[in-house]
Scaffold this motif. Structure first.
Motif: not given
Length: 461
Positions: A97-102
């Motif tokens: 989820l975090a990698k999809a945001r940044d």
């Protein structure tokens, strides 16, 4: 403007509760007193794999599918505990989820469970070697692969036999902490997840009274303090949390023996020993601390099996379909029924009726062969007159290349003093979270499915 991306570290101090923070834990006490403490609501079952999956995915076991530390794999008719593939988790974890945001985001997962073949950038997890001659050799699995050699060159071989078993000690948690420092210096991950299990062992052996585990508390406090100093200097946002609290227990409950005496559980004889034959059984229980999944072959037999389980002393409640939905545990991997123990009771996996017929692994540390969780593996058999001498003899056979059986574990459950798995009766026994950056009011009770979003808020807040 470029998005803010903070460095976040999560220290999972297993078994930590507010009751245990005090005179023996000066670093944790100072952190709590400075920033407040929050309890975390229960996950059913309140066991390592289920709770960690809930924290990391922000979903309940009914959705992520981790219904315990182990379960019955219906396709191959086998009970399997402590699987390691991340593919078993059926919801996306926080690092995806975090990698999809940044796209700059990176994650290091240090010994949290289901840590093999995940999309985390850096992984370290125990992975023993099992040569054909029957030995079990300490080792780890890492991503990237070359990290395996670098860590064990710098820190020494991973102390597997201090990670679980009667020889457990602070050495394993210290090794994990040291590996986290190595990873941080080499990779500087955005999110670091660190598993520190040491406290859990003493609590199961001695119960949750702080004075009974004073040394364990002081040791894990020092390890946490060392990590706090390092990550504070790195400007990281540190979250300290736990998965569950341990409660005192005094009554082992042998559900499989009850089901066998009722003619429902089947065994297979091998070399004069008995093995649970799950695929042939009408019903059997997969014991996991204070919770047991009960699998029933014929749906028409469910009411009968439920009556048997419910009438067993030490069983507080039995969950059927409707109750499983309410408990967020209605998943295909769950048993047709789920048994919950009384507050002072817990479930064994034992199914044999005569000690002479017990399986040969019963008296060994063998977490993958046993069809249920076995906390007796934390103890040496009190019936052994000279246990250290016997162990030395076994190790000598190992060094000489002979096959050997390290059968030094009791096959009764009377020594266990602490367990978990249920919702705590008191907030003093609830899992906790401490963070300088959490905006929730001090003393609030956090939903366990909110921990994933809280990590994201800390990363991007």
């Amino acid at each position: 403007m470029e998005r803010v991306l903070n460095k976040v570290v999560v220290l999972n101090v297993v078994g930590l509760t507010d009751r245990l923070i005090g005179a023996y834990t000066p670093r944790l006490r100072a952190l709590r007193d400075a920033h407040g403490l929050h309890t975390i609501g229960p996950v059913l079952p309140a066991v390592t794999c289920s709770v960690q999956a809930t924290y990391l995915t922000g979903s309940w076991p009914s959705h992520h599918g981790i219904v315990g530390n182990g379960w019955y794999f219906r396709d191959d008719c086998e009970i399997k505990f402590w699987r390691q593939s991340n593919k078993l988790v059926q919801r996306p974890p926080v690092w995806e989820l975090a990698k999809a945001r940044d796209g700059r985001f990176t994650c290091a997962n240090l010994f949290w469970w289901f840590n093999m073949y995940s999309t985390a950038d850096i992984s370290v997890t125990p992975r023993p070697m099992y040569p054909a001659d029957g030995r079990k050799l300490p080792d780890i699995y890492t991503q990237p692969p070359e990290l395996r050699g670098a860590l064990q060159t710098e820190l020494g071989q991973f102390p597997l036999f201090q990670f679980w078993g009667p020889a457990t000690s602070i050495r394993s948690s210290d090794w994990i902490a040291d590996s986290a420092l190595h990873v941080d210096r080499q990779f500087d991950p955005t999110l670091t997840l660190i598993y520190l299990p040491h406290l859990d062992y003493g609590l199961q052996r001695h119960g949750p009274e702080p004075s009974s585990v004073a040394r364990d508390l002081a040791e894990i406090d020092a390890t946490v303090g060392r990590l706090l100093d390092h990550y504070d200097a790195r400007g990281a946002r540190v979250i300290v949390l736990s998965e569950y609290g341990i409660v005192p227990v005094s009554r082992p409950v042998h559900l499989n023996r009850v089901l066998r005496q009722a003619g429902l559980l089947r065994v297979r004889e091998e070399l004069g020993r008995e093995l649970l034959d799950a695929g042939a059984s009408g019903a059997f229980a997969v014991a996991d601390h204070q919770v047991a999944h009960v699998y029933v072959k014929d749906a028409a037999q469910i009411p009968h099996v439920r009556e048997i389980i419910a009438s067993t002393p030490g069983v507080k409640r039995v969950l059927g379909d409707e109750e499983k939905r309410e408990a967020q545990l209605d998943h295909a991997r769950s048993g047709e029924l789920i048994a919950l123990a009384d507050a002072d009771a817990w479930f064994t996996y034992y199914y044999w009726l005569e000690e002479s017929r017990r399986p040969d692994f019963a008296n060994t540390v063998d977490i993958h062969r046993k069809p249920g969780y076995d906390p007796a593996e934390l103890f040496l058999d009190p019936a052994l007159r000279f246990p250290k001498l016997k162990i030395a003899g076994k190790l000598l056979k190992k060094k000489m290349g002979f096959r050997y059986l390290m059968d030094v574990i009791p096959s009764n459950a009377e020594q266990v003093k602490g367990s978990h798995g249920l919702a705590p009766a008191s907030t003093d026994d609830a899992p906790i979270l401490i963070s300088p950056h959490l905006r929730a009011a001090n003393g609030s009770n956090l939903d366990p499915t909110s921990i994933c979003q809280m990590m994201l808020d800390q990363l991007f807040g």
